[in-house]
Design a protein around this motif. Structure first.
Motif, mmCIF file in Angstrom:
data_model
loop_
_atom_site.group_PDB
_atom_site.id
_atom_site.type_symbol
_atom_site.label_atom_id
_atom_site.label_comp_id
_atom_site.label_asym_id
_atom_site.label_seq_id
_atom_site.Cartn_x
_atom_site.Cartn_y
_atom_site.Cartn_z
ATOM 1 N N LYS A 125 0.826 -1.212 0.000
ATOM 2 C CA LYS A 125 0.000 0.000 0.000
ATOM 3 C C LYS A 125 0.857 1.257 0.000
ATOM 4 N N ARG A 126 2.061 1.141 0.551
ATOM 5 C CA ARG A 126 2.929 2.316 0.674
ATOM 6 C C ARG A 126 3.703 2.608 -0.606
ATOM 7 N N ASN A 127 3.616 1.723 -1.591
ATOM 8 C CA ASN A 127 4.342 1.916 -2.842
ATOM 9 C C ASN A 127 3.396 2.479 -3.899
#
Length: 214
Positions: A155-157
Motif C-alpha cells: 500500500k505504501r508503494n
C-alpha cells in the motif's frame, strides 16, 4: 564468448532501460519454443542476455531473445513483443503443488501472460518494485511474512497503485477483516479456486491491458 549476466540493479540504472525491456524465464521459453531449462542454460552461457533481481529471479532481455531467434531461426518472423500484447503477472504461493496446479492451468489457457512464480511473500516484496507487475495473485496464509503483511507493505508503494490484486485464501472474511482487511480494489476468492472465473478474469484483463497501453 561466455559472459556473466549483469545484475538487475545495474541494468535498471541504465539511461535506456525500460521495465518493458525484459520478461521472465517461462515467457522467454515460450517465445523461443524451448524448455525453461534450455533457456536457463543459454543464459548461463551468455548466449542470451539476462539480469537477476534481488531475489535471484532471472529477467531476460527481449532484444537478446530476438537476436538469438534471428541467428538460429532466420526463417521465422520477428517475435511480437509489444508490451501491450502481454500481461505481467506475479503469483505468490508457498505450496509447491498448488503452484504447479496454477502453472498447468496457465499453460492450458495459453494466454499472453508472462507469469513469475514465487514461494514466499518476502521474495515478492524484494522484487515486486522492479518487476511492476500488472497483476498480483497471492495466498494469505504463508510462513514468515504472510500475504496480509505483504499487502499492507505494498500500500505504501505508489508505483504499484494501478496493480490488480487477486487474493486466494481459505481464511474466513471475518479473520481477514480482524487483521485490517484487504486493499479496496482487491478481489477475494475463497478456496478451492474457481478456475473458470479466473480464466474469464485474466482474459478480460489481457484485453483491457492492450487498451491501456495503446
Amino acid at each position: 564468448m561466455s559472459r556473466e549476466p549483469k545484475s538487475f540493479e545495474a541494468a535498471i540504472t541504465a539511461a535506456d532501460f525500460s521495465s518493458e525491456d525484459y520478461c521472465g524465464t517461462s515467457y522467454a521459453a515460450k517465445l523461443l519454443g524451448l524448455s525453461v531449462a534450455t533457456v536457463q542454460s543459454l543464459v548461463e552461457k551468455g548466449e542470451i542476455e539476462a539480469w537477476k533481481t534481488l531475489g535471484g529471479h532471472r529477467r531476460i532481455a527481449i532484444q537478446s531473445i530476438n537476436a538469438y531467434r534471428a541467428k538460429h531461426s532466420p526463417q521465422l518472423s520477428r517475435i511480437d513483443v509489444d508490451p501491450k500484447h502481454r500481461l505481467r503477472a506475479l503469483m505468490v504461493e508457498d505450496d509447491e503443488n498448488t503452484r504447479e496446479l496454477y502453472r498447468c492451468q496457465f499453460e492450458e489457457w495459453d494466454l499472453p501472460i508472462d507469469c513469475t512464480w514465487m514461494p514466499s511473500a518476502l521474495e515478492a516484496l524484494m522484487d515486486i518494485a522492479s518487476m511492476r507487475p500488472d497483476l498480483l495473485i497471492t495466498d494469505l496464509s504463508m510462513p514468515g511474512v504472510d500475504g496480509i503483511e505483504m499487502l499492507k507493505a505494498l500500500k505504501r508503494n505508489h508505483q504499484l497503485a494501478d496493480m490488480q490484486i487477486i487474493v486466494i485464501s481459505g481464511l474466513p472474511l471475518e479473520a481477514i477483516e480482524a487483521r485490517g482487511g484487504l486493499p479496496p480494489h482487491a478481489h477475494l476468492l475463497q478456496k478451492p479456486i474457481k478456475f473458470d472465473w479466473l480464466h474469464g478474469y485474466l482474459t478480460a484483463l489481457v484485453t483491457a491491458n492492450r487498451k491501456w497501453r495503446r
